[in-house]
Write a protein that holds these residues in place. Structure first.
Motif, PDB file in Angstrom:
ATOM      1  N   LYS A  75       0.850  -1.182   0.000  1.00  0.00           N
ATOM      2  CA  LYS A  75       0.000   0.000   0.000  1.00  0.00           C
ATOM      3  C   LYS A  75       0.887   1.233   0.000  1.00  0.00           C
ATOM      4  O   LYS A  75       1.771   1.372   0.850  1.00  0.00           O
ATOM      5  CB  LYS A  75      -0.918  -0.003   1.225  1.00  0.00           C
ATOM      6  N   VAL A  76       0.655   2.103  -0.994  1.00  0.00           N
ATOM      7  CA  VAL A  76       1.510   3.268  -1.168  1.00  0.00           C
ATOM      8  C   VAL A  76       0.658   4.525  -1.153  1.00  0.00           C
ATOM      9  O   VAL A  76      -0.411   4.559  -1.772  1.00  0.00           O
ATOM     10  CB  VAL A  76       2.295   3.193  -2.499  1.00  0.00           C
ATOM     11  N   LYS A  77       1.115   5.559  -0.494  1.00  0.00           N
ATOM     12  CA  LYS A  77       0.445   6.848  -0.493  1.00  0.00           C
ATOM     13  C   LYS A  77       1.364   7.865  -1.164  1.00  0.00           C
ATOM     14  O   LYS A  77       2.483   8.099  -0.711  1.00  0.00           O
ATOM     15  CB  LYS A  77       0.129   7.282   0.939  1.00  0.00           C
ATOM     16  N   ASN A  97       1.658  11.630  -3.893  1.00  0.00           N
ATOM     17  CA  ASN A  97       1.043  12.871  -4.316  1.00  0.00           C
ATOM     18  C   ASN A  97       0.331  12.659  -5.654  1.00  0.00           C
ATOM     19  O   ASN A  97       0.932  12.183  -6.615  1.00  0.00           O
ATOM     20  CB  ASN A  97       2.119  13.956  -4.454  1.00  0.00           C
ATOM     21  N   LYS A  98      -0.939  13.008  -5.697  1.00  0.00           N
ATOM     22  CA  LYS A  98      -1.735  12.741  -6.904  1.00  0.00           C
ATOM     23  C   LYS A  98      -1.218  13.513  -8.103  1.00  0.00           C
ATOM     24  O   LYS A  98      -1.099  12.963  -9.205  1.00  0.00           O
ATOM     25  CB  LYS A  98      -3.198  13.104  -6.645  1.00  0.00           C
TER      26      LYS A  98
END
Length: 373
Positions: A327-329, A331-332
């Protein structure tokens, strides 16, 4: 002995009883416009039936029932108001139809308001037009031709007038056009939908929801359900889902009130057209009503009615896993820029996958293209 004679066009039916029928004549007639109902009355039994018959026919014709309907109509509207309503109604005429009447816009000024209606039997749009009704009437005009004429007119008041043959004259300053019209009786009106248990959201929110989900509906109709989007209401949450077999888009909206649970599948075509018409302003609201077979959108001066897609939608919860290995977060905006750069050498229509590599140092996007040696 019994014999009879009828005149269907006038609604009068005569029956004769007895050998000497002149002495025992019963005249029956239907006069719906006089008595307010299509009811058969039997009142006369007399040897002087000829005089009674003449009196009945005279009353019937005098009431207007035997006269041809007059289609004369005269409207005056500002060009910008006409053009706005025409642009809304014209959304349905991109696809060809086998029924010529469905290629028309219905101009209805038979009551106190002017409305434009377009309908392709699956999706219908009705919008109000600001203007003056000098003579009430109704006519159906070729949508594309009418639209082209309105666009070319000067920015001034436009007069639309029809004659008894439905020939329609459009006048604006020195410009004058005459085009043939069709009877409104042949037009498919929008179905009357009972409006209950509706929800209300901002036009901005609905427009954004459609934009963020419509891309993942299926383009072909091999699976009809994939050409639409699931609208699921549960308590105070509206969930919108679309999928095409490769992608799934899900958007949730928090509503102001709680609502009964309901699931419907809305055609993607309907949502595309709705998105084009919506203003997108936060303060502007749209009301949405659901029935077993239809969905209704009400906003500004416009009503959109669409058929729903029948069938049970896919069980999305079973397709999505909550147990992920990675699971990676990120910047869009940065991620979108990387995708744009990675797809520079991909031709339109090529189905080249983007390979994403994730390690402790970061995430890398790669794509193989035949254009690069």
């Amino acid at each position: 002995m019994l014999c009879g004679q009828s005149d269907r066009s006038s609604g009068i039916h005569k029956s004769y009883t007895g050998i000497f029928y002149r002495m025992h004549t019963v005249i029956q007639w239907k006069i719906p416009y006089i008595f307010g109902a299509d009811t058969t009355f039997t009142h006369f039994h007399s040897p002087y039936y000829e005089y009674y018959e003449f009196l009945i026919i005279f009353l019937y014709m005098s009431s207007g029932s035997g006269k041809e309907v007059i289609h004369i109509m005269k409207l005056i509207c500002a060009k910008n108001e006409l053009l706005k309503s025409v642009n809304i109604s014209l959304k349905l005429f991109l696809l060809k139809t086998t029924m010529p009447i469905l290629e028309c816009i219905l101009i209805d000024a038979s009551a106190t308001e002017i409305t434009f209606t377009s309908n392709d039997m699956e999706l219908g749009i009705e919008t109000k037009v600001k203007g003056i009704i000098e003579e009430k009437g109704i006519v159906a005009l070729d949508a594309k031709l009418f639209s082209d004429i309105i666009r070319k007119l000067p920015d001034s008041d436009v007069c639309i007038q029809t004659d008894t043959n439905l020939n329609t004259t459009i006048t604006c300053e020195k410009a004058k056009f005459t085009i043939p019209g069709k009877s409104g009786d042949d037009f498919a009106y929008l179905p009357v939908i009972e409006r209950s248990e509706g929800i209300e959201i901002s036009q901005f929110t609905l427009k954004e929801v459609i934009r963020q989900t419509i891309f993942s509906i299926a383009a072909n109709e091999n699976n009809k359900l994939m050409t639409g989007e699931l609208f699921e209401m549960k308590e105070n949450i509206l969930k919108v889902v679309s999928l095409d077999g490769h992608r799934i888009a899900i958007r949730k909206i928090e509503l102001k009130d709680n609502y009964p649970s309901r699931k419907v599948v809305v055609p993607g075509k309907t949502l595309n057209e709705i998105s084009k018409i919506l203003s997108g302003e936060v303060e502007d609201q749209v009301k949405i009503f659901f029935t077993d077979n239809h969905i209704v959108f009400e906003f500004d001066d416009t009503v959109v009615v669409s058929r729903l897609i029948e069938g049970e939608y896919f069980r999305i919860d079973q397709m999505l896993s909550s147990d992920y290995e990675t699971k990676v977060k990120i910047n869009k905006r940065e991620f979108l820029d990387c995708i744009d750069r990675a797809t520079l050498f991909v031709k339109e229509g090529d189905k080249k996958p983007i390979i994403i590599t994730i390690d402790d140092t970061g995430m890398q996007l790669n794509i193989n293209s035949q254009m690069v040696p």
